[in-house]
Design a protein around this motif. Structure first.
Motif, PDB file in Angstrom:
ATOM      1  N   CYS A  92     -33.001   6.041  18.665  1.00  0.00           N
ATOM      2  CA  CYS A  92     -32.121   4.979  18.165  1.00  0.00           C
ATOM      3  C   CYS A  92     -31.223   4.445  19.288  1.00  0.00           C
ATOM      4  O   CYS A  92     -30.008   4.327  19.137  1.00  0.00           O
ATOM      5  CB  CYS A  92     -31.279   5.464  16.983  1.00  0.00           C
ATOM      6  SG  CYS A  92     -32.254   6.160  15.641  1.00  0.00           S
ATOM      7  N   ARG A 152     -29.926   0.258  12.657  1.00  0.00           N
ATOM      8  CA  ARG A 152     -30.318   1.393  13.497  1.00  0.00           C
ATOM      9  C   ARG A 152     -30.835   0.837  14.827  1.00  0.00           C
ATOM     10  O   ARG A 152     -31.820   0.104  14.856  1.00  0.00           O
ATOM     11  CB  ARG A 152     -31.403   2.223  12.812  1.00  0.00           C
ATOM     12  CG  ARG A 152     -31.956   3.327  13.694  1.00  0.00           C
ATOM     13  CD  ARG A 152     -32.985   4.164  12.965  1.00  0.00           C
ATOM     14  NE  ARG A 152     -32.331   5.171  12.134  1.00  0.00           N
ATOM     15  CZ  ARG A 152     -33.000   6.016  11.349  1.00  0.00           C
ATOM     16  NH1 ARG A 152     -34.303   5.960  11.266  1.00  0.00           N
ATOM     17  NH2 ARG A 152     -32.342   6.913  10.627  1.00  0.00           N
ATOM     18  N   CYS A 297     -27.967   4.016   8.365  1.00  0.00           N
ATOM     19  CA  CYS A 297     -29.284   3.569   7.910  1.00  0.00           C
ATOM     20  C   CYS A 297     -29.534   4.074   6.491  1.00  0.00           C
ATOM     21  O   CYS A 297     -29.672   5.282   6.279  1.00  0.00           O
ATOM     22  CB  CYS A 297     -30.368   4.093   8.851  1.00  0.00           C
ATOM     23  SG  CYS A 297     -32.048   3.664   8.359  1.00  0.00           S
TER      24      CYS A 297
END
Length: 460
Positions: A92, A152, A297
């Motif tokens: 990420c 994200r 997320c």
């Protein structure tokens, strides 16, 4: 008539979007893009392999919050970068890959290094596109940068046909696209915050787990206040180390297995219940453990273990909400509980074992002895890059981190070969910020072999 080339538009658009670093390997058709990037004030580092270049560019995203750019040639060059894109997506971390490709009038004709690049990158990125014209370049670059940092974070790909690089267009025909706004900050529902605090107050054996999402989210200030106000023990994940110092009195990293197994409530901060945390399941976790999950997320909520409370939003903002609620309530977890005694006893016992191993004088030296001596030489504020098997795993327990985003390792994807690219990127940031930090790269021999030629990049 003020004409501008495609290469200039790419470079200027990246600069407008506050992309300050570019890593890559030049060749046909992207040589002019690298030259234009440098002319626009972007710091360019020529690497030895596209994979390492992409590792470096993604590290910039993690360390600064703005994506680095990775510049690659067509076909094999782009394919080499896919490993870095996949690693960035799994970690990420934001990164924007710019790939040259075949001329548009040669598509399907067997052009030099022809490959379906936009399609191939879709599996490894959040966004993959080719501008339809020179005029569209600024808008596509803006969307790539924005997509890489919104929600994200992850990798984005922009494909540039070879005949677009040196083609020219009247600047007056190009729509000006300003820098994208920072990602919006969202808060958790107040009722969910109240519920989370109630679950924590009812816990007999609470534990805070700090992941690298908390590091990326710059949550260190709020987290320090929350941990010290609440009196809760905490455990960092590998790259969560340093968000709060490893020598903090509430850190129970040395009792990791005991803490995970016996905790009845876990406050999960920017970490995922994946293989690193044993999926949150028995036999490594209590089967009845209650999870308070904080993540930006929504799709991550409930993966492997359904949370008792789900707090969706920005980690730093939500921790601040929890802190305010705890202060208003006047609650603090007592320091004289059986749980704290158990954890402190285990920390002391494991620390004693590690110290005994570290002080052994047998030859060849064991890992603990090596890291004991290395740790005595490391500056307090150095950035530690670590990869390998035993080198990384034992090094994590022996080499302390005291500051956020000061540890870089194989990460969520368990990728070997990232170390030198990570270190080069960290050094590039340090050179710009000039804070006097050292970058220390500790490599296992096998991991080093994947990207060993990047030593030449370091020296150069």
């Amino acid at each position: 008539m003020d004409e501008v080339t495609g290469a200039q538009l790419i470079a200027e658009s990246l600069k407008t979007q506050r992309v300050e670093y570019m890593f890559g390997i030049v060749g046909v058709p992207v040589i002019e893009v690298a030259m234009a990037a440098q002319a626009a004030g972007i710091k360019y580092v020529g690497m030895r392999n596209e994979q390492a270049a992409c590792y470096a560019a993604s590290t910039i995203g993690y360390l600064t919050g703005r994506p680095g750019a990775c510049l690659v040639v067509s076909g094999p060059g782009l394919i080499h970068a896919l490993g870095g894109m996949a690693n960035a997506n799994m970690n990420c971390w934001p990164v924007v890959v710019i790939g040259g490709s075949s001329d548009r009038n040669q598509e399907t004709a067997g052009a030099f290094q022809e490959f379906p690049q936009v399609e191939a990158c879709r599996l490894y990125s959040k966004f993959s596109a080719r501008p339809s014209s020179l005029e569209a370049i600024p808008a596509v670059i803006e969307k790539a940068v924005r997509t890489s940092i919104y929600g994200r974070p992850g990798a984005c790909y922009v494909d540039i046909a070879g005949d677009m690089v040196n083609a020219k267009v009247d600047r007056s025909k190009v729509r000006v696209v300003s820098c994208c706004s920072p990602p919006p900050i969202s808060l958790a529902e107040h009722s969910a915050i109240t519920e989370a605090l109630a679950v924590l107050k009812a816990a007999k054996r609470p534990l805070v787990i700090i992941g690298k999402g908390a590091a990326y989210g710059r949550a260190e200030t709020a987290l320090k206040l929350f941990v010290e106000t609440s009196g809760l023990p905490f455990l960092p994940t590998p790259m969560g180390k340093g968000v709060l110092p490893d020598d903090h009195p509430n850190c129970v990293a040395a009792a990791r297995s005991r803490a995970l197994l016996q905790a009845d409530v876990v406050l999960l901060l920017g970490a995922r219940l994946n293989w690193i945390l044993h999926f949150g399941l028995p036999p490594r976790f209590d089967p009845d453990v209650r999870i308070i999950q904080i993540d930006l997320c929504p799709e991550e909520m409930g993966n492997n273990v359904r949370p008792a409370v789900a707090l969706l939003g920005d980690i730093s903002a939500i921790v601040t909400q929890l802190l305010e609620c705890a202060r208003k309530d006047g609650w603090k977890y007592p320091s004289d509980t059986e749980w704290w005694s158990t954890l402190k006893e285990k920390v002391a016992a494991n620390t004693k074992i590690s110290k005994a191993l570290a002080l052994q004088s047998a030859l060849p030296m064991n890992y603990y002895t090596v890291f004991h001596h290395i740790s005595q030489l490391l500056p307090h504020d150095c950035i530690i890059v670590s990869e390998g098997a035993n080198t990384m795993d034992i090094g994590r327990t022996m080499l302390n981190n005291y500051l956020p985003r000061h540890r870089l390792d194989a990460g969520t994807f368990g990728t070997m070969g990232v170390g030198l690219g990570f270190a080069i990127a960290a050094a590039a940031v340090e050179r710009s910020e000039n804070k006097g930090r050292r970058i220390v790269c500790v490599e296992g021999d096998s991991a080093f072999g994947f990207s060993g030629m990047e030593v030449e990049t370091m020296c150069r």
